[in-house]
Design a protein around this motif. Sequence first.
Motif, PDB file in Angstrom:
ATOM      1  N   PHE A 208      15.295  33.329  46.982  1.00 16.71           N
ATOM      2  CA  PHE A 208      14.293  33.547  46.087  1.00 16.71           C
ATOM      3  C   PHE A 208      14.211  32.191  45.161  1.00 16.71           C
ATOM      4  O   PHE A 208      14.789  32.439  44.384  1.00 16.71           O
ATOM      5  CB  PHE A 208      14.428  34.483  44.764  1.00 16.71           C
ATOM      6  CG  PHE A 208      14.161  36.087  46.236  1.00 16.71           C
ATOM      7  CD1 PHE A 208      14.714  36.852  46.777  1.00 16.71           C
ATOM      8  CD2 PHE A 208      12.924  36.702  46.532  1.00 16.71           C
ATOM      9  CE1 PHE A 208      14.831  37.969  46.801  1.00 16.71           C
ATOM     10  CE2 PHE A 208      12.733  37.588  47.142  1.00 16.71           C
ATOM     11  CZ  PHE A 208      13.850  38.631  47.620  1.00 16.71           C
TER      12      PHE A 208
ATOM     13  N   TYR B 154      17.554  32.008  42.363  1.00 14.53           N
ATOM     14  CA  TYR B 154      17.658  33.803  42.437  1.00 14.53           C
ATOM     15  C   TYR B 154      18.613  33.288  44.109  1.00 14.53           C
ATOM     16  O   TYR B 154      17.715  33.675  45.452  1.00 14.53           O
ATOM     17  CB  TYR B 154      17.455  34.849  42.270  1.00 14.53           C
ATOM     18  CG  TYR B 154      17.015  34.466  40.965  1.00 14.53           C
ATOM     19  CD1 TYR B 154      15.699  33.980  40.902  1.00 14.53           C
ATOM     20  CD2 TYR B 154      17.576  34.893  39.715  1.00 14.53           C
ATOM     21  CE1 TYR B 154      15.382  33.772  38.628  1.00 14.53           C
ATOM     22  CE2 TYR B 154      17.126  34.915  38.245  1.00 14.53           C
ATOM     23  CZ  TYR B 154      16.234  34.339  38.542  1.00 14.53           C
ATOM     24  OH  TYR B 154      15.671  33.924  36.922  1.00 14.53           O
TER      25      TYR B 154
ATOM     26  N   PHE C 228       7.624  35.185  41.528  1.00 12.95           N
ATOM     27  CA  PHE C 228       8.722  35.277  42.838  1.00 12.95           C
ATOM     28  C   PHE C 228       7.655  34.783  44.779  1.00 12.95           C
ATOM     29  O   PHE C 228       7.120  35.292  44.487  1.00 12.95           O
ATOM     30  CB  PHE C 228       9.160  36.498  43.018  1.00 12.95           C
ATOM     31  CG  PHE C 228      10.533  36.884  41.815  1.00 12.95           C
ATOM     32  CD1 PHE C 228       9.991  37.222  40.561  1.00 12.95           C
ATOM     33  CD2 PHE C 228      11.677  36.059  42.236  1.00 12.95           C
ATOM     34  CE1 PHE C 228      10.293  37.001  39.334  1.00 12.95           C
ATOM     35  CE2 PHE C 228      12.561  36.308  40.781  1.00 12.95           C
ATOM     36  CZ  PHE C 228      12.140  36.423  39.601  1.00 12.95           C
ATOM     37  N   GLY C 229       8.362  33.628  44.813  1.00 13.45           N
ATOM     38  CA  GLY C 229       8.335  33.985  46.633  1.00 13.45           C
ATOM     39  C   GLY C 229       8.443  35.238  47.327  1.00 13.45           C
ATOM     40  O   GLY C 229       9.801  35.651  46.844  1.00 13.45           O
ATOM     41  N   LYS C 230       8.387  35.230  48.539  1.00 14.97           N
ATOM     42  CA  LYS C 230       9.271  36.203  49.627  1.00 14.97           C
ATOM     43  C   LYS C 230       9.544  35.874  50.033  1.00 14.97           C
ATOM     44  O   LYS C 230      10.608  37.094  49.904  1.00 14.97           O
ATOM     45  CB  LYS C 230       7.482  36.155  50.616  1.00 14.97           C
ATOM     46  CG  LYS C 230       6.281  36.936  49.891  1.00 14.97           C
ATOM     47  CD  LYS C 230       5.989  37.296  51.793  1.00 14.97           C
ATOM     48  CE  LYS C 230       4.632  38.791  50.405  1.00 14.97           C
ATOM     49  NZ  LYS C 230       3.424  38.335  49.696  1.00 14.97           N
TER      50      LYS C 230
ATOM     51  N   GLY D 121      21.260  44.640  49.795  1.00 13.68           N
ATOM     52  CA  GLY D 121      21.688  45.992  48.673  1.00 13.68           C
ATOM     53  C   GLY D 121      22.159  45.618  47.403  1.00 13.68           C
ATOM     54  O   GLY D 121      22.462  46.812  46.374  1.00 13.68           O
ATOM     55  N   LYS D 122      22.096  44.699  47.242  1.00  7.88           N
ATOM     56  CA  LYS D 122      22.446  44.445  45.648  1.00  7.88           C
ATOM     57  C   LYS D 122      21.074  43.720  44.704  1.00  7.88           C
ATOM     58  O   LYS D 122      20.502  43.530  45.312  1.00  7.88           O
ATOM     59  CB  LYS D 122      22.975  43.024  45.730  1.00  7.88           C
ATOM     60  CG  LYS D 122      24.732  43.395  46.493  1.00  7.88           C
ATOM     61  CD  LYS D 122      25.328  44.560  45.701  1.00  7.88           C
ATOM     62  CE  LYS D 122      26.634  45.125  46.305  1.00  7.88           C
ATOM     63  NZ  LYS D 122      27.899  43.636  46.356  1.00  7.88           N
ATOM     64  N   SER D 123      21.196  43.246  43.843  1.00  7.19           N
ATOM     65  CA  SER D 123      20.188  42.826  43.194  1.00  7.19           C
ATOM     66  C   SER D 123      20.366  40.906  43.341  1.00  7.19           C
ATOM     67  O   SER D 123      21.218  40.907  44.079  1.00  7.19           O
ATOM     68  CB  SER D 123      20.488  43.194  41.666  1.00  7.19           C
ATOM     69  OG  SER D 123      19.516  43.217  40.289  1.00  7.19           O
ATOM     70  N   LEU D 124      19.573  39.832  41.938  1.00  2.00           N
ATOM     71  CA  LEU D 124      19.353  39.248  41.877  1.00  2.00           C
ATOM     72  C   LEU D 124      20.686  38.333  40.953  1.00  2.00           C
ATOM     73  O   LEU D 124      19.959  38.671  40.408  1.00  2.00           O
ATOM     74  CB  LEU D 124      17.879  38.744  41.761  1.00  2.00           C
ATOM     75  CG  LEU D 124      16.931  38.907  42.516  1.00  2.00           C
ATOM     76  CD1 LEU D 124      17.160  40.133  43.446  1.00  2.00           C
ATOM     77  CD2 LEU D 124      16.071  38.147  42.728  1.00  2.00           C
TER      78      LEU D 124
ATOM     79  N   GLN E 148      20.111  37.400  46.751  1.00  2.48           N
ATOM     80  CA  GLN E 148      20.561  38.107  46.674  1.00  2.48           C
ATOM     81  C   GLN E 148      21.073  38.755  47.924  1.00  2.48           C
ATOM     82  O   GLN E 148      20.862  38.495  48.740  1.00  2.48           O
ATOM     83  CB  GLN E 148      19.004  38.732  46.565  1.00  2.48           C
ATOM     84  CG  GLN E 148      19.036  40.766  46.124  1.00  2.48           C
ATOM     85  CD  GLN E 148      18.077  41.672  46.905  1.00  2.48           C
ATOM     86  OE1 GLN E 148      16.724  40.645  47.354  1.00  2.48           O
ATOM     87  NE2 GLN E 148      17.920  42.507  45.584  1.00  2.48           N
TER      88      GLN E 148
END
Lengths: 113, 113
Positions: free
Chosen positions: B88, B35, B103-105, B40-43, B37
């Motif tokens: 991610f 993914y 999820f990874g960090k 300030g936005k989503s994935l 990102q």
Amino acid sequence: DVKVTQSSRYLVKRTGEKVFLECVQDMDHENMFWYRQDPGLGLRLIYFSYDVKMKEKGDIPEGYSVSREKKERFSLILESASTNQTSMYLCASSAGTANFGYTFGSGTRLTVV
Amino acid sequence: ELKVEQNPLFLSMQEGKNYTIYCNYSTTSDRLYWYRQDPGKSLESLFVLLSNGAVKQEGRLMASLDTKARLSTLHITAAVHDLSATYFCAVDEDQGGSEKLVFGKGTKLTVNP
């Protein structure tokens, strides 16, 4: 265009308030998830649901509850908001077939003061 | 318990250069997702990798999966500023097919002119 819609982009609430975060998907997905995202900690799973009226705890459920009365809607409830619940909250849904992964909502940035 | 580790966590690179982000995971899975990102936005979903040896490419990004090594890579070719974002990886820990992603960090990528 398929969508996951979170009702609020930004919220400011007071300590002790009961807070409702709403998430609606229009893809007829079976699975819905709530994550919180914090700097340095990544995404952490709070609760998830594989079916209507079904819910399961994720990794950090303390202080939260959820409701899924209809297939398209998954609500996250903070029973008594605290400052350590200030975070970005992300809702996601999936069909459960592994072919597409998750579709995420735009997120709700919650500040508890 | 499934653990997903990404490295590096921070990556600063110049435009035109190549680099690889690594995603290691601790238990057997053949379903891995990447993914993106923006701040300030989503994935946003980038790639879905569903078998050993899977390779997907989109523009300057190429993702691959080696389930035997429990490793996925995201390769960036000739980076441009527009690729600056956090990336991610996520691994499906539910082999029953219900999709529960860990999820990874995240890897924060900055591409400098």
